[in-house]
Design a protein around this motif. Sequence first.
Motif, PDB file in Angstrom:
ATOM      1  N   ASP A 163       0.750  -1.243  -0.168  1.00  0.00           N
ATOM      2  CA  ASP A 163       0.157  -0.101  -0.109  1.00  0.00           C
ATOM      3  C   ASP A 163       0.835   1.307  -0.023  1.00  0.00           C
ATOM      4  N   ASN A 164       2.108   1.087   0.338  1.00  0.00           N
ATOM      5  CA  ASN A 164       2.997   2.463   0.548  1.00  0.00           C
ATOM      6  C   ASN A 164       4.140   2.121  -0.031  1.00  0.00           C
ATOM      7  N   PRO A 165       4.217   2.291  -1.263  1.00  0.00           N
ATOM      8  CA  PRO A 165       5.375   2.214  -2.043  1.00  0.00           C
ATOM      9  C   PRO A 165       6.400   3.667  -1.738  1.00  0.00           C
ATOM     10  N   ASN A 166       7.690   3.232  -1.572  1.00  0.00           N
ATOM     11  CA  ASN A 166       8.550   4.636  -1.343  1.00  0.00           C
ATOM     12  C   ASN A 166       9.683   4.326  -2.184  1.00  0.00           C
ATOM     13  N   ARG A 167      10.564   5.503  -2.404  1.00  0.00           N
ATOM     14  CA  ARG A 167      11.633   5.612  -3.263  1.00  0.00           C
ATOM     15  C   ARG A 167      12.712   4.449  -2.975  1.00  0.00           C
ATOM     16  N   VAL A 168      12.894   4.559  -1.676  1.00  0.00           N
ATOM     17  CA  VAL A 168      14.060   3.492  -1.148  1.00  0.00           C
ATOM     18  C   VAL A 168      13.621   2.051  -1.593  1.00  0.00           C
ATOM     19  N   ARG A 169      12.540   1.680  -1.160  1.00  0.00           N
ATOM     20  CA  ARG A 169      11.891   0.331  -1.580  1.00  0.00           C
ATOM     21  C   ARG A 169      12.234   0.128  -2.989  1.00  0.00           C
ATOM     22  N   THR A 170      11.639   1.111  -3.737  1.00  0.00           N
ATOM     23  CA  THR A 170      11.643   1.081  -5.260  1.00  0.00           C
ATOM     24  C   THR A 170      12.972   0.814  -5.805  1.00  0.00           C
ATOM     25  N   ALA A 171      14.042   1.696  -5.166  1.00  0.00           N
ATOM     26  CA  ALA A 171      15.505   1.372  -5.517  1.00  0.00           C
ATOM     27  C   ALA A 171      15.944   0.269  -5.107  1.00  0.00           C
ATOM     28  N   GLY A 172      15.662  -0.413  -4.134  1.00  0.00           N
ATOM     29  CA  GLY A 172      15.935  -1.746  -3.690  1.00  0.00           C
ATOM     30  C   GLY A 172      15.564  -2.775  -4.744  1.00  0.00           C
ATOM     31  N   ALA A 173      14.393  -2.605  -5.263  1.00  0.00           N
ATOM     32  CA  ALA A 173      13.971  -3.631  -6.169  1.00  0.00           C
ATOM     33  C   ALA A 173      14.685  -3.427  -7.405  1.00  0.00           C
ATOM     34  N   GLY A 174      14.933  -2.236  -7.861  1.00  0.00           N
ATOM     35  CA  GLY A 174      15.560  -2.089  -8.964  1.00  0.00           C
ATOM     36  C   GLY A 174      17.115  -2.600  -9.033  1.00  0.00           C
ATOM     37  N   LEU A 175      17.641  -2.362  -8.067  1.00  0.00           N
ATOM     38  CA  LEU A 175      18.974  -3.185  -7.757  1.00  0.00           C
ATOM     39  C   LEU A 175      18.806  -4.252  -7.865  1.00  0.00           C
ATOM     40  N   LEU A 176      17.748  -5.022  -7.135  1.00  0.00           N
ATOM     41  CA  LEU A 176      17.752  -6.698  -7.296  1.00  0.00           C
ATOM     42  C   LEU A 176      17.470  -7.086  -8.623  1.00  0.00           C
ATOM     43  N   GLY A 177      16.872  -6.095  -9.433  1.00  0.00           N
ATOM     44  CA  GLY A 177      16.436  -6.714 -10.794  1.00  0.00           C
ATOM     45  C   GLY A 177      17.422  -6.631 -11.671  1.00  0.00           C
ATOM     46  N   ILE A 178      18.397  -5.324 -11.389  1.00  0.00           N
ATOM     47  CA  ILE A 178      19.741  -5.485 -12.162  1.00  0.00           C
ATOM     48  C   ILE A 178      20.541  -6.777 -11.973  1.00  0.00           C
ATOM     49  N   GLY A 179      20.581  -6.853 -10.528  1.00  0.00           N
ATOM     50  CA  GLY A 179      21.423  -7.969 -10.107  1.00  0.00           C
ATOM     51  C   GLY A 179      20.893  -9.374 -10.733  1.00  0.00           C
ATOM     52  N   LEU A 180      19.718  -9.644 -10.733  1.00  0.00           N
ATOM     53  CA  LEU A 180      19.096 -10.856 -11.358  1.00  0.00           C
ATOM     54  C   LEU A 180      19.619 -10.816 -12.810  1.00  0.00           C
ATOM     55  N   VAL A 181      19.358  -9.708 -13.608  1.00  0.00           N
ATOM     56  CA  VAL A 181      19.608  -9.730 -15.004  1.00  0.00           C
ATOM     57  C   VAL A 181      21.266 -10.085 -15.261  1.00  0.00           C
ATOM     58  N   LEU A 182      21.937  -9.507 -14.258  1.00  0.00           N
ATOM     59  CA  LEU A 182      23.506  -9.921 -14.511  1.00  0.00           C
ATOM     60  C   LEU A 182      23.941 -11.214 -14.128  1.00  0.00           C
ATOM     61  N   PHE A 183      23.497 -11.688 -12.778  1.00  0.00           N
ATOM     62  CA  PHE A 183      23.622 -12.962 -12.310  1.00  0.00           C
ATOM     63  C   PHE A 183      23.034 -13.942 -13.293  1.00  0.00           C
ATOM     64  N   CYS A 184      21.883 -14.015 -13.470  1.00  0.00           N
ATOM     65  CA  CYS A 184      21.212 -15.171 -14.315  1.00  0.00           C
ATOM     66  C   CYS A 184      21.434 -14.751 -15.713  1.00  0.00           C
ATOM     67  N   GLY A 185      21.534 -13.816 -16.212  1.00  0.00           N
ATOM     68  CA  GLY A 185      21.962 -13.670 -17.515  1.00  0.00           C
ATOM     69  C   GLY A 185      23.260 -14.409 -17.839  1.00  0.00           C
ATOM     70  N   ASP A 186      24.403 -13.995 -16.830  1.00  0.00           N
ATOM     71  CA  ASP A 186      25.572 -14.722 -17.310  1.00  0.00           C
ATOM     72  C   ASP A 186      25.443 -16.214 -16.987  1.00  0.00           C
ATOM     73  N   LEU A 187      24.870 -16.731 -16.021  1.00  0.00           N
ATOM     74  CA  LEU A 187      24.989 -18.212 -16.106  1.00  0.00           C
ATOM     75  C   LEU A 187      24.196 -18.830 -17.502  1.00  0.00           C
ATOM     76  N   LEU A 188      22.991 -18.057 -17.754  1.00  0.00           N
ATOM     77  CA  LEU A 188      22.360 -18.714 -18.882  1.00  0.00           C
ATOM     78  C   LEU A 188      23.214 -18.371 -20.188  1.00  0.00           C
ATOM     79  N   MET A 189      24.093 -17.368 -20.461  1.00  0.00           N
ATOM     80  CA  MET A 189      24.881 -17.081 -21.586  1.00  0.00           C
ATOM     81  C   MET A 189      25.753 -18.142 -21.671  1.00  0.00           C
ATOM     82  N   ARG A 190      26.489 -18.530 -20.456  1.00  0.00           N
ATOM     83  CA  ARG A 190      27.581 -19.669 -20.204  1.00  0.00           C
ATOM     84  C   ARG A 190      26.937 -21.098 -20.660  1.00  0.00           C
ATOM     85  N   HIS A 191      25.663 -21.357 -20.705  1.00  0.00           N
ATOM     86  CA  HIS A 191      24.968 -22.712 -20.588  1.00  0.00           C
ATOM     87  C   HIS A 191      24.513 -22.629 -22.330  1.00  0.00           C
TER      88      HIS A 191
END
Length: 114
Positions: free
Chosen positions: A51-79
């Motif tokens: 109910d109460n989105p805030n900028r800090v939480r949104t930034a954390g989610a963005g950082l998590l999303g970037i991390g997932l793309v880099l981490f999972c993307g690298d593993l999937l590219m290798r495979h």
Amino acid sequence: MSIFISVGGLIGAAGVALSAYAAHSGGGNVATAAQFLLFHAPLFVVLGLADNPNRVRTAGAGLLGIGLVLFCGDLLMRHFIGTRLFAMAAPAGGMAMIGGWLVIAFSGLGKKSR
């Protein structure tokens, strides 16, 4: 924010599809990427339902999303392609995910508004 719900749904669907692929093809990196996607999908859905989105939480989610793309993307590219996304992509993605979780933890320390 409904975009988080959509992102969580897409991440979850990718995690399930990659889990099935890994189970039938024996891809260790694919299974790891699938697990990370499935671990993080519910977080995005919950953030979207909050109910109460805030900028800090949104930034954390963005950082998590970037991390997932880099981490999972690298593993999937290798495979699938046999090469890395770029040097140190998986460790950088892992650090971004850790940072994202810490930012989300920090967001819970602020004042609650009514």
